[in-house]
Motif scaffolding. Structure first.
Motif, PDB file in Angstrom:
ATOM      1  N   GLY A 100      20.633  42.686  -6.987  1.00  0.00           N
ATOM      2  CA  GLY A 100      19.290  43.327  -7.684  1.00  0.00           C
ATOM      3  C   GLY A 100      18.698  44.155  -8.386  1.00  0.00           C
ATOM      4  O   GLY A 100      18.047  45.296  -8.783  1.00  0.00           O
ATOM      5  N   TYR A 101      19.636  45.369  -8.562  1.00  0.00           N
ATOM      6  CA  TYR A 101      19.968  46.066  -9.532  1.00  0.00           C
ATOM      7  C   TYR A 101      19.494  46.778 -10.612  1.00  0.00           C
ATOM      8  O   TYR A 101      17.973  47.197 -10.513  1.00  0.00           O
ATOM      9  N   CYS A 102      19.942  45.185 -11.368  1.00  0.00           N
ATOM     10  CA  CYS A 102      18.899  45.544 -12.742  1.00  0.00           C
ATOM     11  C   CYS A 102      17.356  45.047 -12.617  1.00  0.00           C
ATOM     12  O   CYS A 102      17.020  44.743 -13.522  1.00  0.00           O
ATOM     13  N   LEU A 103      16.921  44.225 -11.528  1.00  0.00           N
ATOM     14  CA  LEU A 103      15.758  43.067 -11.378  1.00  0.00           C
ATOM     15  C   LEU A 103      14.720  44.340 -11.963  1.00  0.00           C
ATOM     16  O   LEU A 103      13.593  43.346 -12.704  1.00  0.00           O
ATOM     17  N   CYS A 134      22.715  42.846 -16.916  1.00  0.00           N
ATOM     18  CA  CYS A 134      23.299  42.530 -15.320  1.00  0.00           C
ATOM     19  C   CYS A 134      24.585  42.183 -15.024  1.00  0.00           C
ATOM     20  O   CYS A 134      25.341  41.579 -15.839  1.00  0.00           O
ATOM     21  N   ARG A 135      24.736  43.104 -14.392  1.00  0.00           N
ATOM     22  CA  ARG A 135      26.263  43.919 -13.850  1.00  0.00           C
ATOM     23  C   ARG A 135      26.834  42.374 -12.780  1.00  0.00           C
ATOM     24  O   ARG A 135      28.291  42.209 -13.355  1.00  0.00           O
ATOM     25  N   CYS A 136      25.959  41.782 -12.831  1.00  0.00           N
ATOM     26  CA  CYS A 136      26.191  40.343 -12.145  1.00  0.00           C
ATOM     27  C   CYS A 136      26.819  39.047 -12.585  1.00  0.00           C
ATOM     28  O   CYS A 136      26.958  38.048 -12.071  1.00  0.00           O
ATOM     29  N   GLY A 137      25.923  39.286 -13.349  1.00  0.00           N
ATOM     30  CA  GLY A 137      26.028  38.073 -14.927  1.00  0.00           C
ATOM     31  C   GLY A 137      24.632  37.039 -14.746  1.00  0.00           C
ATOM     32  O   GLY A 137      25.687  35.961 -14.594  1.00  0.00           O
ATOM     33  N   SER A 138      24.230  37.875 -13.867  1.00  0.00           N
ATOM     34  CA  SER A 138      23.349  36.100 -13.405  1.00  0.00           C
ATOM     35  C   SER A 138      22.295  36.047 -15.194  1.00  0.00           C
ATOM     36  O   SER A 138      20.781  35.712 -14.529  1.00  0.00           O
ATOM     37  N   HIS A 139      22.854  36.362 -15.940  1.00  0.00           N
ATOM     38  CA  HIS A 139      21.785  35.919 -17.381  1.00  0.00           C
ATOM     39  C   HIS A 139      21.486  34.426 -17.568  1.00  0.00           C
ATOM     40  O   HIS A 139      20.106  34.583 -18.205  1.00  0.00           O
TER      41      HIS A 139
END
Ligand code: FES
Ligand code: FES
Length: 159
Positions: A100-103, A134-139
């Motif tokens: 959630g950091y990028c959100l 998004c470092r988690c790759g949730s694109h």
């Protein structure tokens, strides 16, 4: 030290700060609006994105003096847990995020897009979010969530 006046999430505020203080620091440390995140600090990742007069701007490298008299919107101004903005609801529905950091940065950037273009194509959404990493790759789920929110807003006329 100077007093800088600006409008944050619809309320006029006066901030006593060095004019060169990054807007991000003012939001988080002076105003307690910690939804906007510090990532790279180098204007490279987009997680510090806020809207300045409706346009996405990275707040980590932006001196607070440059937004004097302007309107700043942070994630805290988008919606609330009780009344989430359609974008926030769509991100929940699509589970469009992991840490959630990028959100916060992505949500305000998407808000600016939908304000300008209520029916963006997937390519237009991707282009608008080009500066948000998004470092988690949730694109893929993030793109789907913006499409879902846009459709819901068109149906309901919500903003
Ligand atoms: S923290 Fe501002 S762009 Fe990364
Ligand atoms: S959800 Fe973790 S950085 Fe995007």
């Amino acid at each position: 030290m100077a007093t800088i006046s600006l409008i944050v999430n619809g309320s006029a505020v006066g901030v006593g700060a060095d004019p060169d203080t990054p807007l991000l620091d003012v939001l988080r440390n002076h105003l307690g609006l910690v939804g906007t995140k510090f990532g790279c600090g180098l204007e490279q990742c987009g997680c510090c994105m806020v809207l300045v007069d409706g346009r996405p701007e990275k707040s980590c490298g932006k001196a607070v003096s440059t937004v004097a008299g302007k309107s700043v919107m942070t994630i805290e101004g988008l919606g609330t847990p009780e009344r989430p903005h359609p974008l926030q609801q769509a991100f929940l529905d699509e589970q469009a995020g992991q840490c959630g950091y990028c959100l916060p940065g992505i949500l305000v950037t998407a808000r600016a897009l939908l304000d300008q273009n209520p029916s963006p194509s997937r390519a237009e959404i991707a282009r608008a979010l080009d500066d948000n990493i998004c470092r988690c790759g949730s694109h893929a789920r993030i793109l789907r969530a913006v499409e879902r929110a846009a459709a819901r807003m068109r149906e309901g006329g919500a903003r």
